[in-house]
Design a protein around this motif. Sequence first.
Motif, mmCIF file in Angstrom:
data_model
loop_
_atom_site.group_PDB
_atom_site.id
_atom_site.type_symbol
_atom_site.label_atom_id
_atom_site.label_comp_id
_atom_site.label_asym_id
_atom_site.label_seq_id
_atom_site.Cartn_x
_atom_site.Cartn_y
_atom_site.Cartn_z
ATOM 1 N N VAL A 68 -1.935 -0.749 -5.617
ATOM 2 C CA VAL A 68 -0.484 -1.018 -5.916
ATOM 3 C C VAL A 68 0.399 0.312 -5.764
ATOM 4 O O VAL A 68 0.173 1.169 -6.703
ATOM 5 N N GLN A 70 4.403 1.839 -5.090
ATOM 6 C CA GLN A 70 5.747 1.571 -5.614
ATOM 7 C C GLN A 70 6.585 1.502 -4.202
ATOM 8 O O GLN A 70 7.521 0.692 -4.386
ATOM 9 N N VAL A 98 -0.453 -3.278 -1.720
ATOM 10 C CA VAL A 98 0.738 -4.157 -2.061
ATOM 11 C C VAL A 98 1.636 -3.341 -2.867
ATOM 12 O O VAL A 98 1.313 -2.127 -3.233
ATOM 13 N N SER A 99 3.024 -3.522 -3.101
ATOM 14 C CA SER A 99 4.054 -2.721 -3.520
ATOM 15 C C SER A 99 4.586 -3.411 -4.660
ATOM 16 O O SER A 99 4.933 -4.473 -4.722
ATOM 17 N N GLY A 100 4.793 -2.294 -5.697
ATOM 18 C CA GLY A 100 5.235 -2.983 -7.113
ATOM 19 C C GLY A 100 6.837 -2.636 -7.077
ATOM 20 O O GLY A 100 7.376 -3.198 -8.104
ATOM 21 N N GLU A 107 4.833 -5.446 -10.460
ATOM 22 C CA GLU A 107 3.664 -4.668 -10.540
ATOM 23 C C GLU A 107 2.891 -5.792 -10.933
ATOM 24 O O GLU A 107 1.543 -5.878 -10.458
ATOM 25 N N ARG A 110 1.877 -8.583 -8.750
ATOM 26 C CA ARG A 110 1.058 -8.041 -7.533
ATOM 27 C C ARG A 110 -0.373 -7.788 -8.018
ATOM 28 O O ARG A 110 -1.319 -8.266 -7.285
ATOM 29 N N ILE A 111 -0.762 -7.397 -9.258
ATOM 30 C CA ILE A 111 -1.920 -7.202 -9.770
ATOM 31 C C ILE A 111 -2.726 -8.669 -9.949
ATOM 32 O O ILE A 111 -3.863 -8.838 -9.702
ATOM 33 N N ILE A 122 -8.852 -2.018 -8.960
ATOM 34 C CA ILE A 122 -7.478 -1.705 -8.626
ATOM 35 C C ILE A 122 -7.205 -0.348 -8.968
ATOM 36 O O ILE A 122 -7.526 0.320 -10.047
ATOM 37 N N LEU A 124 -3.651 1.974 -9.451
ATOM 38 C CA LEU A 124 -2.344 1.722 -9.699
ATOM 39 C C LEU A 124 -1.586 3.010 -9.592
ATOM 40 O O LEU A 124 -1.914 3.991 -10.203
ATOM 41 N N GLY A 127 4.309 3.895 -11.437
ATOM 42 C CA GLY A 127 4.597 2.446 -11.945
ATOM 43 C C GLY A 127 5.261 2.467 -13.241
ATOM 44 O O GLY A 127 5.468 3.168 -13.940
#
Length: 332
Positions: A68, A70, A98-100, A107, A110-111, A122, A124, A127
């Motif tokens: 993830v 941003q 993916v983008s948060g 976020e 997406r998670i 994952i 991260l 965020g």
Amino acid sequence: MASPSTLLDVAREAGVSPSTVSRILNGTAKVSDEKRQAVMAAIARTGFAPNQMAQGLKKGRSHTIGIVVQDISSPFFDETLRGVDDGLKDTGYASVIVSGHWDAQEEAARIRLLLARKVDGIILLSGRMADEAVLQFARQRPIVSTGRALKTGHALGFKLDNEYGAWLAMRHLLELGHRRIAFVCGPEDNVDAAERLQGYRRALEEAGIKADPRLIVQGNFHENSGLLAASHLLDSQQQFTAVFAANDLSAYGVRLCLYRKGIRVPDDVSLVGFDDLPGSAYTTPPLTTIRQPLYDMGRIATHSLLRLINGEPAQAAIPPLELVVRETTRRR
């Protein structure tokens, strides 16, 4: 037609046991680089194609990790992702990015999407989610996060000392004789930005200088905010000899504004950024900045996550922030 090569064929060709080949393929082997290279060369010679899906079903794993970010357009995340990519080499793992968009709810969404796709873990990157929310998700799959301090059996977080980094930048300018130093902030609700503002204030206080609120201008970590901040400082006729921007992208905007106004860097105004993005060594002139170990963060986060996935303890030792002096600062 010749029968497909098997794992046993690879083991014979490389002179190792079948279990060693298997562990190298699933990323759990602790072997020398020489032995790993011998196995990979044997795979190339025999044409062996491991059935990752079968391996995944057998172990209950997908051999994918979710990442993830941003802002997928930001060079800040590009460099960190390069470290992630290198960290995944020869592990048998692939990544889903993916983008948060710097939004806690997005976020989390997406998670949940990554978890639905059965990723094994994952990463991260920064965020806005609260630590408690991250820990809740980590109960389902291991998570490694940058920009936060976490350490449980399924979650690991690490953050850099942003206040210290800002203090380093300011000490550099103060030692060069600058006393009227403007600061272009990051977003108001960003923890890293708040810590950098604290470092700016602390350095001034230690030098016996009262912070002038007129020299502190709000920004948002993007180039346009640096340009607008510098324009505001000049239009309001504030007197300053140096600008410390909360990140390199903001510093690029400041530099453009000064250039358009005929103000020379560093002859008239010194300029310091924060991040040391790859492009900062190639600006005109090259930018003095605080180096974040972006590539190392991505690589270390990946290695740590794979350890958590395999049920092993993980800890992250990240290189410290450091001042990189180039050509945008000079003595008063």
